[in-house]
Design a protein around this motif. Structure first.
Motif, PDB file in Angstrom:
ATOM      1  N   ALA A  84      33.071  56.047  18.473  1.00  0.00           N
ATOM      2  CA  ALA A  84      31.672  56.488  18.777  1.00  0.00           C
ATOM      3  C   ALA A  84      31.257  57.607  17.947  1.00  0.00           C
ATOM      4  O   ALA A  84      30.084  57.898  17.907  1.00  0.00           O
ATOM      5  CB  ALA A  84      31.595  56.766  20.350  1.00  0.00           C
ATOM      6  N   GLY A  85      32.301  58.119  17.504  1.00  0.00           N
ATOM      7  CA  GLY A  85      31.876  59.521  16.684  1.00  0.00           C
ATOM      8  C   GLY A  85      31.256  60.421  17.297  1.00  0.00           C
ATOM      9  O   GLY A  85      30.062  61.062  16.830  1.00  0.00           O
ATOM     10  N   VAL A  86      31.796  60.705  18.474  1.00  0.00           N
ATOM     11  CA  VAL A  86      30.988  61.711  19.409  1.00  0.00           C
ATOM     12  C   VAL A  86      31.517  63.387  18.861  1.00  0.00           C
ATOM     13  O   VAL A  86      32.245  63.560  18.140  1.00  0.00           O
ATOM     14  CB  VAL A  86      31.529  61.596  20.809  1.00  0.00           C
ATOM     15  CG1 VAL A  86      31.396  60.555  21.298  1.00  0.00           C
ATOM     16  CG2 VAL A  86      33.053  61.952  20.787  1.00  0.00           C
ATOM     17  N   LYS A  87      30.686  64.070  19.090  1.00  0.00           N
ATOM     18  CA  LYS A  87      30.822  65.525  18.559  1.00  0.00           C
ATOM     19  C   LYS A  87      31.307  66.283  19.620  1.00  0.00           C
ATOM     20  O   LYS A  87      32.008  67.378  19.330  1.00  0.00           O
ATOM     21  CB  LYS A  87      29.416  65.857  18.256  1.00  0.00           C
ATOM     22  CG  LYS A  87      29.479  67.477  17.646  1.00  0.00           C
ATOM     23  CD  LYS A  87      28.001  67.746  17.005  1.00  0.00           C
ATOM     24  CE  LYS A  87      27.850  69.087  16.521  1.00  0.00           C
ATOM     25  NZ  LYS A  87      26.514  69.463  16.048  1.00  0.00           N
ATOM     26  N   ALA A  88      31.289  65.766  20.846  1.00  0.00           N
ATOM     27  CA  ALA A  88      31.988  66.617  21.856  1.00  0.00           C
ATOM     28  C   ALA A  88      32.285  65.673  23.222  1.00  0.00           C
ATOM     29  O   ALA A  88      31.963  64.635  23.210  1.00  0.00           O
ATOM     30  CB  ALA A  88      30.949  67.766  22.616  1.00  0.00           C
ATOM     31  N   LEU A  89      33.248  66.290  23.976  1.00  0.00           N
ATOM     32  CA  LEU A  89      33.489  65.559  25.110  1.00  0.00           C
ATOM     33  C   LEU A  89      33.561  66.208  26.440  1.00  0.00           C
ATOM     34  O   LEU A  89      33.794  67.514  26.687  1.00  0.00           O
ATOM     35  CB  LEU A  89      35.067  64.824  25.025  1.00  0.00           C
ATOM     36  CG  LEU A  89      35.916  64.470  26.172  1.00  0.00           C
ATOM     37  CD1 LEU A  89      35.284  63.220  26.513  1.00  0.00           C
ATOM     38  CD2 LEU A  89      37.182  64.163  25.727  1.00  0.00           C
ATOM     39  N   ALA A  90      32.626  65.853  27.352  1.00  0.00           N
ATOM     40  CA  ALA A  90      32.567  66.425  28.617  1.00  0.00           C
ATOM     41  C   ALA A  90      33.441  65.787  29.732  1.00  0.00           C
ATOM     42  O   ALA A  90      33.426  64.581  29.877  1.00  0.00           O
ATOM     43  CB  ALA A  90      30.965  66.299  29.106  1.00  0.00           C
ATOM     44  N   LEU A  91      34.565  66.459  30.343  1.00  0.00           N
ATOM     45  CA  LEU A  91      35.225  66.307  31.246  1.00  0.00           C
ATOM     46  C   LEU A  91      35.586  67.025  32.420  1.00  0.00           C
ATOM     47  O   LEU A  91      34.989  68.097  32.714  1.00  0.00           O
ATOM     48  CB  LEU A  91      36.813  66.276  30.368  1.00  0.00           C
ATOM     49  CG  LEU A  91      37.273  65.468  29.724  1.00  0.00           C
ATOM     50  CD1 LEU A  91      38.419  65.837  28.744  1.00  0.00           C
ATOM     51  CD2 LEU A  91      37.086  63.895  29.888  1.00  0.00           C
ATOM     52  N   TRP A  92      35.731  66.536  33.558  1.00  0.00           N
ATOM     53  CA  TRP A  92      36.006  67.358  34.888  1.00  0.00           C
ATOM     54  C   TRP A  92      37.187  67.780  34.702  1.00  0.00           C
ATOM     55  O   TRP A  92      38.171  67.718  34.239  1.00  0.00           O
ATOM     56  CB  TRP A  92      36.048  66.316  35.959  1.00  0.00           C
ATOM     57  CG  TRP A  92      35.794  66.802  37.289  1.00  0.00           C
ATOM     58  CD1 TRP A  92      36.772  67.285  38.212  1.00  0.00           C
ATOM     59  CD2 TRP A  92      34.542  67.152  37.854  1.00  0.00           C
ATOM     60  NE1 TRP A  92      36.189  67.769  39.382  1.00  0.00           N
ATOM     61  CE2 TRP A  92      34.648  67.932  39.135  1.00  0.00           C
ATOM     62  CE3 TRP A  92      33.228  67.271  37.358  1.00  0.00           C
ATOM     63  CZ2 TRP A  92      33.792  68.453  39.779  1.00  0.00           C
ATOM     64  CZ3 TRP A  92      32.435  67.951  37.997  1.00  0.00           C
ATOM     65  CH2 TRP A  92      32.513  68.519  39.413  1.00  0.00           C
ATOM     66  N   PRO A  93      37.249  69.241  34.969  1.00  0.00           N
ATOM     67  CA  PRO A  93      38.165  70.115  34.701  1.00  0.00           C
ATOM     68  C   PRO A  93      39.401  69.905  35.554  1.00  0.00           C
ATOM     69  O   PRO A  93      39.197  69.136  36.579  1.00  0.00           O
ATOM     70  CB  PRO A  93      37.903  71.678  35.226  1.00  0.00           C
ATOM     71  CG  PRO A  93      36.804  71.410  35.863  1.00  0.00           C
ATOM     72  CD  PRO A  93      36.197  70.076  35.549  1.00  0.00           C
ATOM     73  N   GLY A  94      40.649  70.260  35.212  1.00  0.00           N
ATOM     74  CA  GLY A  94      41.894  69.853  35.985  1.00  0.00           C
ATOM     75  C   GLY A  94      43.042  69.381  34.858  1.00  0.00           C
ATOM     76  O   GLY A  94      42.674  69.431  33.867  1.00  0.00           O
TER      77      GLY A  94
END
Length: 108
Positions: A84-94
Motif C-alpha cells: 500500500a505504500g503507507v507512510k505510517a502505521l497506527a496500532l493499538w499500544p501493547g
C-alpha cells in the motif's frame, strides 16, 4: 448539533464536539509531522472511538486511511503495508503492537 451524542463507548457518551475536537488535534499533529494530501496511513485499531477520530483527521488532511484487519498477523500486516505504500502505521499500544512493528520493514 455539536453537543449531541455521536458515540457511546462503554459508559462514556462522546459528543460530536468532543469527537471533532479530538480529530482536529490529531490532524494538527499529523500535519505538523509532514502528513498531507495523498499520503497513506495504515490503521490497525480495534473498534474504539479513536478509530473514528483518526479517520476524520485523515479525511481533513486528504490522507487515505488503509484499514488493516485486526486479525492479521505480522506477515499479513507487513504485506499490506509494503504493497500500500503507507507512510505510517497506527496500532493499538501493547505487546502485540511491538511484535507487529518488528515484522514491518520501515523502508517499505
Amino acid at each position: 448539533h455539536p453537543d449531541r451524542v455521536a458515540l457511546i463507548w462503554d459508559d462514556e457518551l462522546i459528543t460530536y464536539r468532543q469527537m471533532m475536537d479530538q480529530a482536529a488535534r490529531i490532524a494538527g499533529g499529523l500535519g505538523a509531522h509532514g502528513f498531507g494530501p495523498g499520503d497513506r496511513i495504515a490503521v490497525r485499531l480495534p473498534n474504539v472511538p479513536d478509530y473514528v477520530t483518526l479517520l476524520i483527521a485523515c479525511a481533513r488532511l486528504g490522507i487515505a486511511a488503509v484499514a488493516i484487519n485486526t486479525r492479521f498477523g505480522p506477515a499479513e500486516l507487513a504485506d499490506v503495508v509494503g504493497r500500500a505504500g503507507v507512510k505510517a502505521l497506527a496500532l493499538w499500544p501493547g505487546a502485540e503492537a511491538d511484535a507487529l512493528l518488528a515484522a514491518v520493514d520501515p523502508l517499505a
